[in-house]
Design an enzyme around this catalytic site. Structure first.
Site, PDB file in Angstrom:
ATOM      1  N   CYS A  23      -8.988 -22.576  37.230  1.00 42.25           N
ATOM      2  CA  CYS A  23      -8.236 -21.320  37.373  1.00 42.25           C
ATOM      3  C   CYS A  23      -9.133 -20.125  37.117  1.00 42.25           C
ATOM      4  CB  CYS A  23      -7.054 -21.303  36.408  1.00 42.25           C
ATOM      5  SG  CYS A  23      -6.229 -19.708  36.378  1.00 42.25           S
ATOM      6  N   CYS A  31      -2.803 -23.528  32.847  1.00 41.58           N
ATOM      7  CA  CYS A  31      -2.651 -23.440  34.290  1.00 41.58           C
ATOM      8  C   CYS A  31      -2.924 -24.838  34.853  1.00 41.58           C
ATOM      9  CB  CYS A  31      -3.665 -22.437  34.831  1.00 41.58           C
ATOM     10  SG  CYS A  31      -3.727 -22.444  36.626  1.00 41.58           S
ATOM     11  N   LYS A  77      -5.088 -12.596  -9.324  1.00 40.53           N
ATOM     12  CA  LYS A  77      -3.718 -12.094  -9.452  1.00 40.53           C
ATOM     13  C   LYS A  77      -2.943 -12.676  -8.277  1.00 40.53           C
ATOM     14  CE  LYS A  77      -1.051  -7.938 -10.331  1.00 40.53           C
ATOM     15  NZ  LYS A  77       0.021  -8.126  -9.374  1.00 40.53           N
ATOM     16  N   ASP A 133       0.822  -1.202   0.000  1.00 44.09           N
ATOM     17  CA  ASP A 133       0.000   0.000   0.000  1.00 44.09           C
ATOM     18  C   ASP A 133       0.855   1.251   0.000  1.00 44.09           C
ATOM     19  OD1 ASP A 133      -2.588  -0.542  -0.146  1.00 44.09           O
ATOM     20  OD2 ASP A 133      -3.091   0.015   1.936  1.00 44.09           O
ATOM     21  N   CYS A 171      -3.705 -16.894  38.504  1.00 45.39           N
ATOM     22  CA  CYS A 171      -3.817 -17.341  39.893  1.00 45.39           C
ATOM     23  C   CYS A 171      -2.447 -17.562  40.539  1.00 45.39           C
ATOM     24  CB  CYS A 171      -4.648 -18.614  39.971  1.00 45.39           C
ATOM     25  SG  CYS A 171      -3.797 -20.041  39.277  1.00 45.39           S
ATOM     26  N   GLU A 213       3.266 -17.727 -11.858  1.00 48.22           N
ATOM     27  CA  GLU A 213       3.703 -17.126 -10.601  1.00 48.22           C
ATOM     28  C   GLU A 213       4.199 -18.221  -9.661  1.00 48.22           C
ATOM     29  OE1 GLU A 213       3.345 -13.914 -10.951  1.00 48.22           O
ATOM     30  OE2 GLU A 213       3.213 -12.978  -8.974  1.00 48.22           O
ATOM     31  N   CYS A 252       1.221 -19.044  36.420  1.00 50.48           N
ATOM     32  CA  CYS A 252      -0.044 -18.653  35.802  1.00 50.48           C
ATOM     33  C   CYS A 252      -0.303 -17.166  36.066  1.00 50.48           C
ATOM     34  CB  CYS A 252      -1.184 -19.487  36.363  1.00 50.48           C
ATOM     35  SG  CYS A 252      -2.786 -18.875  35.811  1.00 50.48           S
TER      36      CYS A 252
HETATM   37  S1  IVH Z   1      -0.825 -11.965 -16.889  1.00 47.64           S
HETATM   38  C1  IVH Z   1       1.974  -9.494 -19.952  1.00 47.64           C
HETATM   39  N1  IVH Z   1      -2.050 -13.171 -15.001  1.00 47.64           N
HETATM   40  O1  IVH Z   1       1.260  -9.775 -11.992  1.00 47.64           O
HETATM   41  C2  IVH Z   1       1.715  -9.644 -18.493  1.00 47.64           C
HETATM   42  N2  IVH Z   1      -0.143 -11.903 -14.428  1.00 47.64           N
HETATM   43  O2  IVH Z   1       1.661  -6.878 -12.059  1.00 47.64           O
HETATM   44  C3  IVH Z   1       0.797 -10.760 -18.337  1.00 47.64           C
HETATM   45  N3  IVH Z   1       0.418 -11.984 -12.044  1.00 47.64           N
HETATM   46  O3  IVH Z   1       4.183  -9.786 -13.871  1.00 47.64           O
HETATM   47  C4  IVH Z   1       0.637 -11.075 -16.938  1.00 47.64           C
HETATM   48  N4  IVH Z   1      -1.206 -13.315 -11.441  1.00 47.64           N
HETATM   49  O4  IVH Z   1       3.786 -11.764 -12.313  1.00 47.64           O
HETATM   50  C5  IVH Z   1      -1.027 -12.384 -15.306  1.00 47.64           C
HETATM   51  N5  IVH Z   1      -3.258 -14.350 -13.439  1.00 47.64           N
HETATM   52  C6  IVH Z   1      -2.236 -13.557 -13.728  1.00 47.64           C
HETATM   53  C7  IVH Z   1      -1.319 -13.111 -12.772  1.00 47.64           C
HETATM   54  C8  IVH Z   1      -0.288 -12.266 -13.152  1.00 47.64           C
HETATM   55  C9  IVH Z   1      -0.147 -12.639 -11.036  1.00 47.64           C
HETATM   56  C10 IVH Z   1       1.609 -11.116 -11.903  1.00 47.64           C
HETATM   57  C11 IVH Z   1       2.629 -11.338 -12.964  1.00 47.64           C
HETATM   58  C12 IVH Z   1       2.874 -10.008 -13.579  1.00 47.64           C
HETATM   59  C13 IVH Z   1       2.379  -9.095 -12.508  1.00 47.64           C
HETATM   60  C14 IVH Z   1       1.992  -7.760 -13.065  1.00 47.64           C
END
Ligand code: IVH
Length: 702
Positions: A437, A431, A121, A42, A418, A176, A415
């Site tokens: 207890c 305990c 993702k 974030d 007690c 990933e 504890c």
């Molecule tokens: S498609 C051309 N699908 O997110 C790029 N990426 O922020 C196509 N990632 O580098 C990526 N889940 O490492 C795709 N279902 C998913 C994903 C995914 C995680 C990651 C990936 C990418 C990054 C981009």
């Protein structure tokens, strides 16, 4: 609806801008390198958006090293060139953003997108896995997107990336690498036991573990593919839609999200995409691995081709970001509390921090061994995790932020309640007095509304009874005389008589309430009902072994072992409750032993027509075989019922009351303000009814 309104960081002048660029580049290098960024996701996103806003307002000030618009923030380079650049993804943060992004894409290609693909993702690291003739030959990290680092030494450590595919194809799988929560826990244990420092979170653990060549301890990671590319020769799946390529990849034996509850799906409209985004977001807390958003892609290759790429990201895909579930804060101390069963549990006291919509000040720490295993110290910066209704937990210390002033966490020597000794023979400390207890807490629980419901027996009276030595547990309540009660403060004749009448009413409560009142670890109201219905009598419960307990829905080997141990522990108390006249049977149920005998007889007689067996009798109930979830506030005939009472109604009518919506849910009773359970039920096509409709269906059992 899923929305992430994180403000951009304010950057006031050129000096602040330069400092912000420097911080972001350093954080990005750490994130993509050793995986030990000092900023949580974030904070990093806010910073980069602040930098981008400043650059837009002051184009003349833009520094060459700015992370804006660069893959991996321009942080790292590698030495293995990628066949096709490994790009990043642009982000959207709200339903409106998604609508405009989709409209922009359709304008660009000059027609509606034929079909969308929507998938999670995954929160790990991008990897390219090269297969030649069906054999895994090389693993390469993303690096700067043009070239990455060879991490082939990790072959064999990554589940989902088989050494051999089911076909002798030559293909580059992209996906990933991550650690599931369980893999992260195992890696933390292995690493700290080997004298190493803990990783801050699953993502850094995967990044660090992937790059380490020599290691004295074992770790396991997981791969999910999200794409496939040709590697020198055309693919059999050439030109197929993305969704069909993924089906082909799964058939080759590599892992895809298809094997998870958030499998990729296709959608025909933006409205459908948003519903799937909301459904995935609602499932997030239950997943075995972290996700940080949802990826929306144009599914057809012609649409992808016409949309094209920017230097940083494809124009045919976007990441719909979800709120961060992890933050970094400070561990200011640890409290040790004694629960009603005598368990002494540590709790982390944190510098307040907002995570996923709520401010967190406390987080779970399981036990002393867990603290040691995680190598936590007072004063540490720690990563904390919370998603949805999940109880916040401390993931790990952020070791590279240590200043040297951190202090070991003192464990209690006796504890804390007690002062008696601690039984530390198990991982969970207790305990030595056990439930004795904190007798006040266990009695207070036993007489609560959902257990024995003894009105008029408040905390002050229980305190007095315990202090005067009149009771040591709740079975003693039933031996109290009128004179005993009259000795207490503020107990007149009328309140004494009322209380004695309430004790009598409690004696008539069914077995499930008595069982629940025992406060056995691992049993709440609905588990108690299931156990009472399954066994029918307290004697059968007392005689049950772990195998018999595992016949009850939701009881696995661990809970079964705990149940038998706890029930044996409580045997004397249960005996005194029976002697005091409490109900030891569950009305309307057939005891397990009688049921087993009847089933055996029925099987032998090959079910002669005639009398219904107990199972058949149940099948006539209106909710027989249905798993029912109740959410939102109840109205109409159900308005006056507590949630527990509605669940009891479900079970009287033959259904099973569940607390969360899943693919197994048959019916959702959705009152006002039903929220995410309703969204999830809609996405899973679960039947949804109002409280009024439900009341009509089970009217005979109200
Ligand atoms: S498609 C051309 N699908 O997110 C790029 N990426 O922020 C196509 N990632 O580098 C990526 N889940 O490492 C795709 N279902 C998913 C994903 C995914 C995680 C990651 C990936 C990418 C990054 C981009």
């Amino acid at each position: 609806m899923t929305e992430t309104p994180a403000a951009a960081a304010e950057i006031a002048d050129q000096a602040a801008y330069a400092a912000a660029v420097q911080t972001a580049v350093a954080a990005s290098a750490a994130y993509y390198g050793a995986g030990d960024s000092t900023l949580d996701d974030d904070a990093f996103d806010r910073l980069v958006r602040g930098i981008a806003a400043y650059e837009e307002a002051h184009p003349g000030h833009v520094l060459a090293e700015s992370p804006v618009g660069k893959v991996a923030g321009g942080a790292v380079v590698g030495d293995v060139p990628h066949t096709v650049p490994m790009l990043s993804l642009d982000n959207v943060f709200s339903p409106d953003d998604l609508v405009s992004w989709a409209a922009g894409l359709e304008r660009r290609i000059g027609r509606p997108v034929a079909r969308w693909s929507v998938e999670p993702k995954l929160d790990g690291l991008a990897i390219s896995a090269r297969y030649r003739g069906g054999r895994l030959v090389q693993l390469v990290t993303r690096g700067d997107g043009t070239a990455g680092e060879d991490v082939s030494h990790a072959i064999g450590l990554v589940r989902g990336l088989p050494d051999r595919l089911t076909e002798p194809v030559t293909v580059e799988l992209r996906g990933e690498v991550l650690m599931t929560h369980a893999q992260f826990e195992a890696a933390t244990t292995a690493r700290t036991e080997a004298g190493g420092t803990p990783f801050a979170n699953p993502r850094s653990a995967a990044a660090g573990s992937l790059r380490t060549r020599e290691r004295t301890y074992a770790v396991e990671m997981t791969f999910f593919a999200y794409g496939a590319l040709p590697l020198g020769e055309a693919l059999p799946a050439h030109d197929l839609p993305h969704s069909e390529i993924m089906t082909w990849v799964a058939a080759l034996g590599a892992a895809t999200t298809d094997s998870t509850p958030v499998a990729g799906t296709t959608c025909a409209s933006v409205r459908e995409i948003q519903a799937r985004v909301d459904a995935i977001a609602a499932l997030r807390a239950e997943l075995a691995f972290g996700i940080d958003g949802i990826v929306v892609k144009a599914d057809h290759s012609a649409d992808q081709r016409d949309a094209g790429l920017s230097s940083r990201a494809p124009r045919w895909a976007v990441a719909y970001k979800l709120p961060a579930t992890e933050k970094i804060t400070k561990l200011v101390g640890v409290e040790w509390n004694v629960g009603r069963t005598g368990v002494i549990a540590p709790r982390a006291v944190l510098e307040p921090v907002e995570v996923d919509g709520s401010v967190i000040t406390y987080a779970t720490l399981h036990n002393a061994a867990d603290i040691a295993r995680r190598d936590l110290r007072v004063g540490d910066h720690v990563t904390v995790y919370k998603a949805g209704d999940v109880i916040p937990r401390v993931e790990a210390p952020v070791v590279h932020l240590r200043t040297g002033d951190e202090q070991p966490i003192p464990a209690p020597e006796c504890c804390p309640r007690c002062g008696d000794a601690i039984d530390d023979s198990q991982q969970r400390w207790r305990c030595v007095r056990g439930r004795g207890c904190h007798a006040v807490a266990s009695v207070r629980y036993a007489v609560g509304r959902d257990q024995l419901d003894i009105e008029g027996l408040g905390e002050k009276i229980i305190d007095q009874l315990v202090a005067a030595g009149l009771i040591t547990d709740f079975a003693d309540l039933f031996t109290l005389t009128r004179d005993d009660l009259l000795t207490l403060d503020r107990m007149g004749e009328t309140s004494t008589d009322n209380l004695l009448a309430a004790f009598d009413a409690a004696r008539r409560k069914p077995l499930n309430k008595v069982f629940c009142a025992l406060g056995i670890r691992g049993t709440g109201r609905s588990m108690s009902r299931r156990i009472a219905r399954h066994f029918g009598t307290m004697d059968e419960i007392r005689a049950a072994d772990a195998d018999a307990f595992q016949e009850v829905e939701g009881v696995g080997p661990e809970r079964a072992a705990l149940l038998t141990a706890e029930i044996a522990d409580l045997d004397a108390l249960i005996g005194r409750l029976a002697a005091a006249g409490l109900t030891m049977t569950e009305p309307g149920t057939v005891p397990r032993s009688a049921r087993l005998a009847a089933e055996a007889e029925a099987a032998e007689a090959a079910a002669e027509p005639g009398e219904a067996t107990p199972a058949e009798a149940d099948a006539d109930l209106p909710l027989a075989g249905l798993s029912v979830v109740v959410t939102g506030s109840m109205t109409g005939p159900l308005a006056a019922l507590t949630r527990n009472e509605v669940n009891e109604l479900v079970e009287r009518a033959g259904g099973r009351a569940a607390s969360s919506v899943s693919a197994r849910t048959s019916l959702l009773v959705a009152g006002e303000k039903a929220g995410s359970k309703r969204t999830k039920a809609e996405s899973l096509d679960v039947e949804i009814v109002t409280p009024e409709e439900f009341a009509a269906r089970v009217a005979a059992y109200l």
